[in-house]
Design a protein around this motif. Structure first.
Motif, PDB file in Angstrom:
ATOM      1  N   ALA A  61       0.825  -1.213   0.000  1.00 43.30           N
ATOM      2  CA  ALA A  61       0.000   0.000   0.000  1.00 43.30           C
ATOM      3  C   ALA A  61       0.861   1.266   0.000  1.00 43.30           C
ATOM      4  N   GLU A  62       2.051   1.165   0.592  1.00 44.32           N
ATOM      5  CA  GLU A  62       2.979   2.298   0.625  1.00 44.32           C
ATOM      6  C   GLU A  62       3.789   2.408  -0.660  1.00 44.32           C
ATOM      7  N   GLY A  63       3.593   1.467  -1.581  1.00 45.34           N
ATOM      8  CA  GLY A  63       4.304   1.501  -2.857  1.00 45.34           C
ATOM      9  C   GLY A  63       5.768   1.128  -2.750  1.00 45.34           C
ATOM     10  N   LYS A  64       6.109   0.364  -1.727  1.00 50.95           N
ATOM     11  CA  LYS A  64       7.505  -0.026  -1.517  1.00 50.95           C
ATOM     12  C   LYS A  64       7.733  -1.470  -1.933  1.00 50.95           C
ATOM     13  N   ARG A  65       8.993  -1.825  -1.988  1.00 51.21           N
ATOM     14  CA  ARG A  65       9.428  -3.211  -2.154  1.00 51.21           C
ATOM     15  C   ARG A  65       9.920  -3.669  -0.780  1.00 51.21           C
ATOM     16  N   ALA A  66      10.179  -4.967  -0.666  1.00 50.87           N
ATOM     17  CA  ALA A  66      10.592  -5.503   0.632  1.00 50.87           C
ATOM     18  C   ALA A  66      11.779  -6.435   0.497  1.00 50.87           C
ATOM     19  N   GLY A  67      12.560  -6.456   1.552  1.00 42.47           N
ATOM     20  CA  GLY A  67      13.581  -7.457   1.734  1.00 42.47           C
ATOM     21  C   GLY A  67      13.160  -8.312   2.919  1.00 42.47           C
ATOM     22  N   ALA A  68      13.667  -9.506   3.012  1.00 41.96           N
ATOM     23  CA  ALA A  68      13.288 -10.398   4.111  1.00 41.96           C
ATOM     24  C   ALA A  68      14.550 -10.938   4.762  1.00 41.96           C
ATOM     25  N   THR A  69      15.013 -10.272   5.811  1.00 44.33           N
ATOM     26  CA  THR A  69      16.183 -10.761   6.530  1.00 44.33           C
ATOM     27  C   THR A  69      15.791 -11.601   7.738  1.00 44.33           C
ATOM     28  N   CYS A  70      14.531 -11.594   8.105  1.00 51.19           N
ATOM     29  CA  CYS A  70      14.011 -12.452   9.161  1.00 51.19           C
ATOM     30  C   CYS A  70      13.809 -13.855   8.581  1.00 51.19           C
ATOM     31  N   SER A  71      14.252 -14.868   9.286  1.00 50.60           N
ATOM     32  CA  SER A  71      14.152 -16.237   8.760  1.00 50.60           C
ATOM     33  C   SER A  71      12.698 -16.649   8.530  1.00 50.60           C
ATOM     34  N   TYR A  72      11.788 -16.241   9.399  1.00 56.93           N
ATOM     35  CA  TYR A  72      10.385 -16.602   9.182  1.00 56.93           C
ATOM     36  C   TYR A  72       9.848 -15.911   7.934  1.00 56.93           C
ATOM     37  N   ALA A  73      10.219 -14.654   7.722  1.00 59.60           N
ATOM     38  CA  ALA A  73       9.757 -13.924   6.537  1.00 59.60           C
ATOM     39  C   ALA A  73      10.259 -14.601   5.261  1.00 59.60           C
ATOM     40  N   GLU A  74      11.485 -15.079   5.276  1.00 64.01           N
ATOM     41  CA  GLU A  74      12.018 -15.794   4.111  1.00 64.01           C
ATOM     42  C   GLU A  74      11.158 -17.016   3.798  1.00 64.01           C
ATOM     43  N   ILE A  75      10.841 -17.780   4.824  1.00 67.96           N
ATOM     44  CA  ILE A  75       9.998 -18.977   4.638  1.00 67.96           C
ATOM     45  C   ILE A  75       8.602 -18.587   4.166  1.00 67.96           C
ATOM     46  N   TRP A  76       8.044 -17.518   4.746  1.00 69.00           N
ATOM     47  CA  TRP A  76       6.694 -17.080   4.373  1.00 69.00           C
ATOM     48  C   TRP A  76       6.635 -16.721   2.888  1.00 69.00           C
ATOM     49  N   PHE A  77       7.630 -16.006   2.406  1.00 67.74           N
ATOM     50  CA  PHE A  77       7.645 -15.641   0.984  1.00 67.74           C
ATOM     51  C   PHE A  77       7.828 -16.871   0.093  1.00 67.74           C
ATOM     52  N   GLU A  78       8.599 -17.849   0.552  1.00 68.77           N
ATOM     53  CA  GLU A  78       8.730 -19.096  -0.216  1.00 68.77           C
ATOM     54  C   GLU A  78       7.392 -19.813  -0.322  1.00 68.77           C
ATOM     55  N   ARG A  79       6.604 -19.773   0.742  1.00 69.77           N
ATOM     56  CA  ARG A  79       5.295 -20.434   0.770  1.00 69.77           C
ATOM     57  C   ARG A  79       4.208 -19.635   0.058  1.00 69.77           C
ATOM     58  N   HIS A  80       4.495 -18.381  -0.232  1.00 65.85           N
ATOM     59  CA  HIS A  80       3.526 -17.502  -0.893  1.00 65.85           C
ATOM     60  C   HIS A  80       4.157 -16.879  -2.140  1.00 65.85           C
ATOM     61  N   PRO A  81       4.407 -17.695  -3.158  1.00 63.61           N
ATOM     62  CA  PRO A  81       5.062 -17.181  -4.360  1.00 63.61           C
ATOM     63  C   PRO A  81       4.272 -16.088  -5.058  1.00 63.61           C
ATOM     64  N   GLU A  82       2.984 -16.000  -4.793  1.00 66.57           N
ATOM     65  CA  GLU A  82       2.176 -14.927  -5.381  1.00 66.57           C
ATOM     66  C   GLU A  82       2.572 -13.553  -4.848  1.00 66.57           C
ATOM     67  N   GLU A  83       3.361 -13.524  -3.802  1.00 68.67           N
ATOM     68  CA  GLU A  83       3.841 -12.259  -3.232  1.00 68.67           C
ATOM     69  C   GLU A  83       5.268 -11.930  -3.656  1.00 68.67           C
ATOM     70  N   ALA A  84       5.856 -12.733  -4.519  1.00 70.62           N
ATOM     71  CA  ALA A  84       7.252 -12.568  -4.913  1.00 70.62           C
ATOM     72  C   ALA A  84       7.535 -11.212  -5.556  1.00 70.62           C
ATOM     73  N   ASP A  85       6.524 -10.619  -6.201  1.00 67.49           N
ATOM     74  CA  ASP A  85       6.742  -9.320  -6.836  1.00 67.49           C
ATOM     75  C   ASP A  85       7.037  -8.214  -5.821  1.00 67.49           C
ATOM     76  N   LEU A  86       6.732  -8.453  -4.547  1.00 64.53           N
ATOM     77  CA  LEU A  86       6.988  -7.470  -3.503  1.00 64.53           C
ATOM     78  C   LEU A  86       8.473  -7.441  -3.122  1.00 64.53           C
ATOM     79  N   LEU A  87       9.169  -8.550  -3.337  1.00 63.67           N
ATOM     80  CA  LEU A  87      10.556  -8.658  -2.913  1.00 63.67           C
ATOM     81  C   LEU A  87      11.497  -7.875  -3.840  1.00 63.67           C
ATOM     82  N   CYS A  88      12.500  -7.286  -3.209  1.00 70.81           N
ATOM     83  CA  CYS A  88      13.542  -6.603  -3.988  1.00 70.81           C
ATOM     84  C   CYS A  88      14.308  -7.639  -4.789  1.00 70.81           C
ATOM     85  N   PRO A  89      14.715  -7.244  -5.993  1.00 70.76           N
ATOM     86  CA  PRO A  89      15.490  -8.200  -6.817  1.00 70.76           C
ATOM     87  C   PRO A  89      16.856  -8.491  -6.218  1.00 70.76           C
TER      88      PRO A  89
END
Length: 89
Positions: A61-89
């Protein structure tokens, strides 16, 4: 569960103590999801996933991208590939 929101942080309190939290401070124009905490009394109830969903929605909603340095966040993004566009390249 009702979450409180502030810039870079979503959390829940009970009797004045934090029982669930995700933090995502701004680092160089992107949100860094760097910490997820859920009290032992809430484990196994999907609260961490709810926190990550709320954080992803707020970051988007803020128009930002995200990084995931938290181990749980990394796993969450792996389990939710539909959110991959939010991650920084």
């Amino acid at each position: 569960m009702e979450f409180q929101r502030e810039p870079g942080r979503i959390y829940a309190e009970e009797e004045g103590r934090v029982i669930a939290e995700v933090t995502f401070p701004d680092r160089d124009g992107a949100a860094d999801i760097d910490h997820t905490f859920v009290d032992d009394t809430l484990r196994g109830q999907g609260v961490a996933g709810q926190l990550l969903r709320a954080a992803a929605d707020q970051i988007r909603a803020e128009g930002k991208r995200a990084g995931a340095t938290c181990s749980y966040a990394e796993i969450w993004f792996e389990r939710h590939p539909e959110e991959a566009d939010l991650l920084c390249p």
